[in-house]
Design an enzyme around this catalytic site. Structure first.
Site, PDB file in Angstrom:
ATOM      1  N   GLN A 255      60.845  31.162  -6.706  1.00 25.26           N
ATOM      2  CA  GLN A 255      61.211  29.746  -6.637  1.00 25.26           C
ATOM      3  C   GLN A 255      62.705  29.603  -6.363  1.00 25.26           C
ATOM      4  OE1 GLN A 255      61.324  26.776 -10.149  1.00 25.26           O
ATOM      5  NE2 GLN A 255      59.413  26.336  -9.065  1.00 25.26           N
ATOM      6  N   HIS A 257      65.368  27.044  -6.511  1.00 25.02           N
ATOM      7  CA  HIS A 257      65.648  25.723  -7.072  1.00 25.02           C
ATOM      8  C   HIS A 257      66.481  24.938  -6.075  1.00 25.02           C
ATOM      9  CE1 HIS A 257      66.967  22.616  -9.845  1.00 25.02           C
ATOM     10  NE2 HIS A 257      66.133  23.085 -10.756  1.00 25.02           N
ATOM     11  N   ARG A 308      59.549  21.542  -6.309  1.00 27.38           N
ATOM     12  CA  ARG A 308      60.810  22.212  -6.038  1.00 27.38           C
ATOM     13  C   ARG A 308      60.826  22.891  -4.677  1.00 27.38           C
ATOM     14  NH1 ARG A 308      62.250  24.916 -11.975  1.00 27.38           N
ATOM     15  NH2 ARG A 308      62.975  22.976 -12.925  1.00 27.38           N
ATOM     16  N   HIS A 372      65.820  31.011  -8.472  1.00 26.97           N
ATOM     17  CA  HIS A 372      65.820  30.510  -9.843  1.00 26.97           C
ATOM     18  C   HIS A 372      64.745  31.116 -10.737  1.00 26.97           C
ATOM     19  CE1 HIS A 372      66.336  27.802 -13.164  1.00 26.97           C
ATOM     20  NE2 HIS A 372      65.168  27.216 -12.983  1.00 26.97           N
ATOM     21  N   ARG A 406      56.335  27.083  -9.678  1.00 25.00           N
ATOM     22  CA  ARG A 406      56.342  26.659 -11.082  1.00 25.00           C
ATOM     23  C   ARG A 406      56.705  25.188 -11.227  1.00 25.00           C
ATOM     24  NH1 ARG A 406      60.216  26.070 -14.880  1.00 25.00           N
ATOM     25  NH2 ARG A 406      61.841  27.209 -13.733  1.00 25.00           N
TER      26      ARG A 406
END
Length: 608
Positions: A255, A257, A308, A372, A406
């Site tokens: 991920q 961010h 995200r 992230h 996530r």
């Protein structure tokens, strides 16, 4: 947690290493490790029979950097919310690559676990009526993210550490665990203990443990721009499990961010540091250098609070197409809110930027995507146990909960829920073993000693090595490699080139110039050994996944492929190579399927 007294607790010293005999060794002193240890004691396990070890000073785990909040369907503001809708949002955000049973285990438990933290004295932000306040977070249908200003992780870990200390749970800080020791029996592999080094003294330690819990974080510090400190989230947990024979899954899902600080504006030491999603959750808006609120083009309904991966790719595109700032970012602006509102709801962010000469109440800050969170990790069963008997993995070390992307606020939730759940399972396991009253196995002790000593010989050779390459420099090279070849956008040519470059790095890593066991270069050499394995799983998984799904975006395969709704798993084969396979995904329960069918969705414009 209480510092362990090395003179007691069944420890003994040999000429070359210390031996510590334990029932349970917890590797990682963040929220996941602390919550597991608390549950063990509360279920009757003697605190003297366990030890929590951390690679850093006690209370300084990465948990403290999780600022925005922790999810649980309390319904403080939105009473129609419940755990099934939370589960549905998690599955949708994960593009249905999550393990539904693990998702439901987390979302069912979280309302009670948030209340438990309240009972333990956590300093939540409150509504005017004194209830636990909850805010909007990206891709969530309702306000279910509980928070303590913008320092939620810090407040949560402080609360858990206080509870662990009240239970006299021993801990030991500045210990780097370098190897898990296993044996193969009739029923498969099982863990016997672990080997580590005390980074303060340089002394080697062998832990003889019936159960080992990996709660050692994730792997996003393997990227050039990342939201962690450089010496954490370097892949220790997944690599330890992989090297011990456990399977790793879905590490290609990293991920990015959307809002990391831009080092060219704020200084290299701040590059990639997180600007919490809470800024957008409280109404922050994104603008390009033309003054355009560009999320109107990418996501007119959810705007800045879309998933995200969606927001990160939008920002990356704005920058790539020349609409970024002169420093290589975009603008995040919350100055339309009142100063006191910002200071109350986002105190750490307000103070950080004020120290850097930026008044968030008057001007925007500059942000760009940063690595992230790793959605992948160790494959575990419903109790958190890996393929290796007696070895458990929880928190960011484990995979399965988050799928392809996530949901913000779910990382802290996972640490609490699986800390409690895995603690329950281990306590039952130990109680069952006590009932059977099996005598100590002399063979286990001999195998542990022999295999630990062979590894210690290798560590001794590594220390004071007079090779050619500096470990820290190679680690930086690895970070640049992953950022270039396995970053926000990927394709076959780039991934293949990344694997070729990785092979060169592996060769160089066999010829290191290293100081003694207390040196920074020794620690980086250990980090590099773990990082090379995890980096290879990322690249090979990303190459195998010929689709775009969630955080994994292939420009040569831009569509999602329904036939690839499967986990990609990696196992170490008998000659040390990587073997890839796939696993079928389960289906949600009827209650969660009903919530999915209802089609709940965030309406961003409620914030306007």
């Amino acid at each position: 947690m209480d510092e362990i007294d090395r003179r007691d607790g069944g420890t003994s010293r040999g000429a070359d290493y210390e031996t510590v005999d334990l029932g349970v060794l917890v590797i990682g002193a963040g929220a996941a490790g602390a919550r597991t240890a608390i549950e063990l004691v509360d279920r009757g396990v003697d605190a003297a029979e366990m030890l929590v070890v951390g690679k850093r000073s006690h209370g300084d785990a990465h948990t403290t950097w999780a600022r925005g909040g922790v999810n649980g369907a309390l319904g403080t503001h939105d009473p129609e919310d419940d755990w099934t809708i939370h589960a549905a949002d998690t599955l949708k955000e994960g593009h249905f690559l999550n393990d539904p049973a693990k998702v439901e285990a987390v979302t069912r438990r979280m309302p009670d676990l948030l209340q438990e933290l309240d009972d333990w004295g956590m300093a939540y932000s409150r509504t005017p009526d004194g209830e636990i306040d909850q805010r909007y977070f990206g891709a969530q249908s309702f306000r279910r993210t509980a928070f303590a200003g913008d320092h939620t992780g810090e407040s949560m870990l402080d609360t858990l550490v206080a509870q662990a200390q009240a239970r006299s749970i021993p801990y030991r800080e500045n210990v780097f665990v370098t190897r898990l020791v296993t044996d193969t029996g009739e029923d498969g592999d099982r863990v016997l203990g672990a080997v580590g080094v005390d980074l303060d003294t340089g002394e080697f330690v062998v832990f003889d443990a019936d159960v080992v819990v990996l709660a050692a974080g994730g792997y996003t510090s393997l990227y050039e721009r990342h939201s962690s400190r450089d010496d954490e989230n370097t892949g220790d947990g997944p690599a330890l499990a992989y090297q011990a024979g456990a399977r790793i899954l879905d590490t290609e899902f990293v991920q990015f961010h959307p809002t990391g600080m831009v080092g060219a504006r704020y200084g290299e030491e701040w590059d990639g540091r997180l600007v919490t999603e809470a800024v957008r959750g409280e109404g922050g808006r994104l603008y390009n250098s033309d003054g355009e609120r560009f999320m109107e083009r990418y996501s007119p309904d959810q705007m800045e609070l879309d998933a995200r991966d969606v927001v990160a790719r939008a920002i990356a595109r704005e920058i790539a197409e020349g609409r970024g700032t002169e420093h290589g970012g975009v603008y995040l602006d919350i100055s339309h809110r009142e100063r006191e509102f910002i200071r109350e709801r986002l105190p750490r962010m307000y103070e950080r930027f004020a120290d850097l000469g930026v008044d968030m109440a008057e001007e925007p800050v500059e942000v760009a995507p940063t690595a992230h969170y790793g959605m992948g990790g160790v494959r575990v069963d419903d109790d958190g146990q890996t393929d290796v008997d007696g070895l458990y993995a929880i928190g960011e070390t484990m995979g399965g909960v988050h799928g392809a992307n996530r949901l913000g606020g779910n990382s802290l939730a996972e640490t609490l829920a699986f800390g409690q759940l895995t603690g329950e399972a281990i306590a039952e396991r130990l109680a069952g073993a006590a009932d059977r009253d099996r005598p100590a196995d002399a063979r286990d002790a001999r195998v542990l000693r022999d295999r630990a000593e062979r590894h210690l010989t290798d560590l001794g050779r590594l220390a004071d090595g007079d090779g050619t390459y500096d470990p820290e420099t190679l680690f930086d090279d690895l970070r640049a490699l992953l950022w270039e070849h396995a970053g926000i956008l990927r394709d076959e040519q780039s991934l293949t080139a990344g694997l070729d470059r990785l092979a060169v790095l592996r060769e160089r890593a066999s010829d290191l110039a290293v100081g003694g066991p207390t040196s920074r270069s020794f620690e980086f050499a250990l980090n590099l050994g773990f990082a090379l394995d995890v980096a290879e799983t990322i690249l090979r998984g990303a190459l195998r996944r010929t689709e775009s799904r969630g955080a994994h975006a292939r420009t040569d395969y831009p569509e999602q492929d329904s036939d690839l709704r499967r986990n990609i798993v990696v196992r170490r084969d008998s000659v040390g190579g990587m073997q890839l396979d796939t696993l079928r995904i389960g289906e949600p329960s009827e209650a969660v399927q009903d919530a999915l069918d209802a089609g709940y969705e965030l309406d961003y414009h409620q914030l306007e």
